[in-house]
Enzyme design. Structure first.
Site, PDB file in Angstrom:
ATOM      1  N   LYS A  53       5.500   9.206 -13.596  1.00  0.00           N
ATOM      2  CA  LYS A  53       6.500   8.654 -14.102  1.00  0.00           C
ATOM      3  C   LYS A  53       6.471   7.753 -12.900  1.00  0.00           C
ATOM      4  O   LYS A  53       6.453   5.973 -13.021  1.00  0.00           O
ATOM      5  CB  LYS A  53       8.368   9.421 -13.946  1.00  0.00           C
ATOM      6  CG  LYS A  53       8.262   9.874 -15.132  1.00  0.00           C
ATOM      7  CD  LYS A  53       9.371  10.512 -15.339  1.00  0.00           C
ATOM      8  CE  LYS A  53      10.016  11.646 -15.853  1.00  0.00           C
ATOM      9  NZ  LYS A  53      11.334  12.064 -15.536  1.00  0.00           N
ATOM     10  N   ALA A  71      10.340  10.927 -10.092  1.00  0.00           N
ATOM     11  CA  ALA A  71      11.392  12.171 -10.272  1.00  0.00           C
ATOM     12  C   ALA A  71      11.159  13.234 -11.047  1.00  0.00           C
ATOM     13  O   ALA A  71      11.303  11.979 -11.934  1.00  0.00           O
ATOM     14  CB  ALA A  71      12.641  12.741  -9.778  1.00  0.00           C
ATOM     15  N   ASP A  72      10.944  14.813 -12.139  1.00  0.00           N
ATOM     16  CA  ASP A  72      11.194  15.679 -12.905  1.00  0.00           C
ATOM     17  C   ASP A  72      11.648  16.901 -12.149  1.00  0.00           C
ATOM     18  O   ASP A  72      11.477  17.420 -11.701  1.00  0.00           O
ATOM     19  CB  ASP A  72      10.252  15.819 -13.455  1.00  0.00           C
ATOM     20  CG  ASP A  72      10.632  16.336 -15.007  1.00  0.00           C
ATOM     21  OD1 ASP A  72      11.057  15.364 -15.927  1.00  0.00           O
ATOM     22  OD2 ASP A  72      10.123  17.310 -15.109  1.00  0.00           O
ATOM     23  N   THR A  73      12.437  17.174 -13.198  1.00  0.00           N
ATOM     24  CA  THR A  73      13.261  18.723 -13.256  1.00  0.00           C
ATOM     25  C   THR A  73      13.127  19.211 -14.314  1.00  0.00           C
ATOM     26  O   THR A  73      13.726  18.873 -15.614  1.00  0.00           O
ATOM     27  CB  THR A  73      15.353  18.436 -12.770  1.00  0.00           C
ATOM     28  OG1 THR A  73      15.221  17.227 -11.866  1.00  0.00           O
ATOM     29  CG2 THR A  73      15.717  20.065 -12.030  1.00  0.00           C
ATOM     30  N   GLY A 107      10.511  18.337  -9.077  1.00  0.00           N
ATOM     31  CA  GLY A 107       8.831  17.569  -8.200  1.00  0.00           C
ATOM     32  C   GLY A 107       9.665  16.418  -7.662  1.00  0.00           C
ATOM     33  O   GLY A 107      10.082  15.374  -8.851  1.00  0.00           O
TER      34      GLY A 107
END
Length: 189
Positions: A53, A71-73, A107
């Site tokens: 991203k 960010a990624d969850t 992350g």
């Protein structure tokens, strides 16, 4: 702390956290396929997606002197739970989480204006009370959690599902605020 940041995410919860932190930022959602190699552990999955991203937005901005944050969850309990695509999938996820402990991984990738990179993840353990089918269906129909990994938002009505958490509350919301600020300060030096 004021910083000229670009948040590479369409998440309203991440925007709320950035605003709460008093950060100077704009939003430019990353347009990526969100593909990772199968079988990656959750921490590597979220770091890979966060980096993808951030890189996608950096690529669109050219030589901009701004710091990009991707960010990624995901939620993990023997398998990765992303965002549900249907009522039935949301029900299945929440049923699996009911009465159990799961992990929330986020992350984060920071690409600083100075050309530095920081890539990390945060993990929080969340334990749910046992839930009835009626509780789950009522929640899904009221909240329609299709934009939430794991099918719930801890900061809303699903707060009553949570028996305890171990780790960063804001990580469960979608962004590890405290660790991010510390990493950002390190990059500024």
């Amino acid at each position: 702390m004021k910083e000229n940041l670009v948040l590479a995410s369409a998440s309203p919860r991440r925007r709320e956290i950035f605003t709460m932190l008093g950060l100077d930022f704009t939003v430019q959602a990353a347009d990526i396929a969100e593909a990772v190699a199968p079988g990656l552990p959750p921490e590597e999955t979220v770091m890979s997606l966060a980096a993808q991203k951030a890189a996608a937005v950096k690529g669109c901005m050219g030589d901009s002197q701004r710091t990009i944050v991707g960010a990624d969850t995901v939620f993990f309990q023997n398998r990765i739970f992303g965002k549900p695509k249907s009522f039935q999938e949301a029900f299945s996820m929440l049923s699996a989480l009911s009465g159990n402990t799961h992990q929330v991984y986020t992350g984060v990738c920071i690409l600083s204006a100075k050309g530095q990179e920081s890539l990390f993840f945060e993990r929080t353990d969340v334990t749910f009370f046992p839930l009835t089918q009626e509780e789950i269906w009522n929640y899904i129909h009221e909240e329609k959690p299709f934009d939430k990994a794991g099918s719930y938002g801890i900061q809303g009505k699903a707060a009553v599902f949570v028996e305890k958490i171990q780790g960063d509350f804001f990580n469960v919301v979608g962004f590890p605020a405290a660790r991010f600020i510390r990493k950002l300060r390190t990059l500024e030096k």
